[in-house]
Design an enzyme around this catalytic site. Structure first.
Site, PDB file in Angstrom:
ATOM      1  N   TYR A 142     -11.032   7.428  -6.801  1.00 24.73           N
ATOM      2  CA  TYR A 142     -10.128   6.471  -6.170  1.00 24.73           C
ATOM      3  C   TYR A 142      -8.742   6.700  -6.732  1.00 24.73           C
ATOM      4  CZ  TYR A 142      -8.117   1.969  -4.739  1.00 24.73           C
ATOM      5  OH  TYR A 142      -7.333   0.978  -4.194  1.00 24.73           O
ATOM      6  N   ASP A 237      -5.267  12.074 -12.425  1.00 19.87           N
ATOM      7  CA  ASP A 237      -5.032  10.650 -12.223  1.00 19.87           C
ATOM      8  C   ASP A 237      -5.600   9.944 -13.449  1.00 19.87           C
ATOM      9  OD1 ASP A 237      -5.198   7.957 -11.631  1.00 19.87           O
ATOM     10  OD2 ASP A 237      -5.699   8.278  -9.529  1.00 19.87           O
ATOM     11  N   LYS A 265      -1.578   0.558 -14.816  1.00 23.22           N
ATOM     12  CA  LYS A 265      -1.336  -0.719 -15.506  1.00 23.22           C
ATOM     13  C   LYS A 265      -1.365  -0.684 -17.034  1.00 23.22           C
ATOM     14  CE  LYS A 265      -5.631  -0.710 -13.255  1.00 23.22           C
ATOM     15  NZ  LYS A 265      -5.951  -0.638 -11.854  1.00 23.22           N
TER      16      LYS A 265
HETATM   17  N1  HOZ Z   1     -11.079   0.168  -9.307  1.00 20.43           N
HETATM   18  C1  HOZ Z   1      -9.880  -0.608  -9.171  1.00 20.43           C
HETATM   19  C2  HOZ Z   1      -8.965  -0.298 -10.298  1.00 20.43           C
HETATM   20  N2  HOZ Z   1      -8.778   1.067 -10.504  1.00 20.43           N
HETATM   21  C3  HOZ Z   1     -10.271  -2.041  -9.095  1.00 20.43           C
HETATM   22  C4  HOZ Z   1      -9.151  -2.983  -8.952  1.00 20.43           C
HETATM   23  C5  HOZ Z   1      -8.996  -3.488  -7.590  1.00 20.43           C
HETATM   24  O1  HOZ Z   1      -9.248  -2.790  -6.610  1.00 20.43           O
HETATM   25  O2  HOZ Z   1      -8.577  -4.634  -7.504  1.00 20.43           O
END
Ligand code: HOZ
Length: 426
Positions: A142, A237, A265
Site C-alpha cells: 500500500y 516506501d 507520519k
Molecule cells: N495501513 C494504513 C496506514 N499505512 C492504515 C491507516 C488508514 O488507512 O487509515
C-alpha cells in the site's frame, strides 16, 4: 448504548461510513469503533472511559508512546510562535539536515503532508528523471491513495476486498504494473517485457499493509540489481519502516540503498507529515530547481516540524533505543509464537523489529495471495476478545501490530495472558 455507539450513529449521518479513513470504521471486525478521547504513554482512553493498551499507535508514529512530554512541549512552544506561515522557517532546515544525516541514501529531501503525497511526488520525480512512464508495484503493498497506486493495494483496500478502486481513470493506472512480493522472477518478467519503459520499482521493504510480510533473502538485493541493470529507480516506501526499524529505516536494517525514499507520519511525531528524498541529482529535478512540479502551503508546517524534530532527536539521542525496543519485541513475539503454536488454531506469526502480525492461516505468509488465505472471521473474533481484555489491536487482519517503547514488560505480559486465554478456548 455507549457514548462511542451514540457518536458513531451520528457520525454515519455526516461522514461516509462515519469515519475519515475506512479501516477505523471497524467494519471487518464487526464492532463499533471506539471514539478516542486521549492517549498517554502506551495507553489510549475512549469517551466511555475504556482504557486500552495501544498496538496501533496511530498506525506507527507513536513509537515513543502517546503524548511524550518532550514532543508535547516542542509543539506547545511552536504553537506559541504561530500555526502556519506558508513561508520558509528554520525548523524546515533542521528537519532536512536531520533526515539527510540519519539516512545515508538521502542527500536532499522535500517535506509534504502525508505518505500518500510523498509517494505520489516521488513517482512523479522518478518519471521526470528517467523520462519513462511505467512503475512496478507489488500486490498487497500500500502506497497511499493516489490514482496510480490503487492497483492491488494492501491496507483498507485489501480489507474491503476491492482489488482496484472505482473512480480511477484507466489512463491513470495503465502504467502501473503489478508484481508478486518476494518473487523476483515476476519482476524480471516485467523488466524483460518492457525494461526500457520502466521508471521505477516501488516497494515496502517490509510489507506492512497486508499484515506484516518480511522480505525473503535476496529479494531486496535482487530489486536493487534489476533497477540498476535497466536504468530504473528503486523507491523504498518507508512510511511504516522508516525510523521504526532503525534510524536509517529498513534500508539500514537490510543494507540496501534505494534511489528514492518516502516517509510518513513517524517523522511528524504523529502530526500530518510526509517526505520524500534521495540523491541530489534526482531531487534537483524538483521545482523550483527542476521541471517536476510539486508544492503545498502546509508542507514543512512549523508545528508539525517541531513535533517531528523533537521525536527524531529523542530516537537519535536515547542510548540503544532500537536495540532495546527490538529485544523487548523479540521476546514478546517469541512468546506469542509459542502460544499460537500450542493452540488448536492455525496461526502464523510474522515479525521484524517492533512490527508483527498474527495471521489466522496454516500457510506461511510471504505475499498477497498467502496473506489472503487468512481467516478474517477468526481474526475478528480474536480482535473482539482482545478489545474486551483492554488490548487495542488493528481492526483488520491486514495491518501491523506496533510495539512501542512506552510498553512495559507488565503490559506485554498482560497481552500474552489475554492471548493465552483466547487460544485456550480454541
Ligand atoms: N495501513 C494504513 C496506514 N499505512 C492504515 C491507516 C488508514 O488507512 O487509515
Amino acid at each position: 448504548m455507549t457514548k462511542s455507539e451514540r457518536l458513531f450513529e451520528e457520525a454515519v449521518c455526516y461522514m461516509p461510513g462515519g469515519v475519515n479513513s475506512p479501516v477505523r470504521a471497524f467494519g471487518s471486525v464487526g464492532e463499533t469503533p471506539r471514539f478516542i478521547e486521549r492517549g498517554e504513554g502506551a495507553y489510549i482512553t475512549d469517551v466511555d472511559g475504556g482504557r486500552y493498551l495501544d498496538f496501533v499507535g496511530s498506525w506507527g508514529p507513536m513509537i515513543l508512546g502517546h503524548n511524550h512530554p518532550q514532543v508535547k512541549e516542542a509543539v506547545l512552544k511552536a504553537c506559541d510562535r504561530g500555526l502556519s506561515f506558508g513561508a520558509a522557517t528554520e525548523a524546515e532546515v533542521t528537519m532536512a539536515r536531520l533526515i539527510c544525516e540519519l539516512v545515508p541514501s538521502i542527500e536532499m529531501v522535500r517535506m509534504v503532508n502525508s505518505g500518500t503525497e510523498a509517494v505520489m511526488s516521488a513517482v512523479r520525480v522518478a518519471r521526470g528523471f528517467t523520462g519513462r512512464d511505467k512503475i512496478i508495484k507489488f500486490a498487497g503493498c500500500y502506497h497511499g491513495h493516489s490514482d496510480a497506486m490503487l492497483v492491488k493495494a494492501g491496507s483498507g483496500v485489501m480489507t474491503a476486498g476491492v482489488p482496484d478502486s472505482a473512480g480511477v481513470p484507466s489512463g491513470c493506472s495503465q502504467d502501473t504494473l503489478t508484481a508478486v512480493y518476494n518473487d523476483l522472477s515476476s519482476v524480471e518478467e516485467l523488466f524483460s517485457a518492457c525494461g526500457g519503459e520502466i521508471a521505477a520499482v516501488i516497494v515496502e521493504p517490509v510489507g506492512a499493509n497486508m499484515g506484516v510480510v518480511p522480505p525473503t533473502e535476496g529479494f531486496l538485493e535482487g530489486l536493487r540489481m534489476l533497477c540498476t541493470r535497466y536504468g530504473a529507480l528503486l523507491i523504498f516506501d518507508e512510511v511504516i519502516t522508516g525510523f521504526r526499524l532503525g534510524l536509517s529505516g529498513a534500508q539500514g536494517y537490510f543494507g540496501i540503498t534505494p534511489d528514492l525514499t518516502t516517509f510518513g507520519k513517524i517523522i511528524g511525531g504523529g502530526m500530518p507529515v510526509g517526505a520524500y528524498g534521495g540523491r541530489r541529482e534526482i531531487m534537483e529535478m524538483v521545482a523550483p530547481v527542476g521541471p517536476v512540479y510539486q508544492a503545498g502551503t502546509l508542507s514543512g508546517n512549523p508545528v508539525a516540524m517541531a513535533a517531528g524534530i523533537a521525536q527524531l532527536k529523542l530516537l537519535k539521542e536515547t542510548p540503544d533505543f532500537y536495540d532495546k525496543l527490538h529485544q523487548k519485541s523479540q521476546a514478546f513475539f517469541e512468546k506469542v509464537e509459542e502460544l499460537a503454536a500450542k493452540s488448536q488454531y492455525s496461526c502464523q506469526l510474522n515479525h521484524v523489529g517492533s512490527l508483527g502480525c498474527l495471521f489466522f492461516t496454516k500457510e506461511p505468509v510471504r505475499d498477497y495471495a498467502s496473506a489472503k488465505t487468512s481467516d478474517t472471521k477468526a481474526y475478528a473474533e480474536y480482535f473482539k476478545h482482545m478489545l474486551q481484555a483492554g488490548i487495542y489491536l488493528a481492526p483488520s487482519q491486514f495491518e501491523a501490530m506496533f510495539v512501542s517503547a512506552a510498553m512495559t514488560e507488565e503490559d506485554l505480559g498482560r497481552t500474552l495472558t489475554a492471548m493465552e486465554n483466547y487460544f485456550l478456548t480454541k
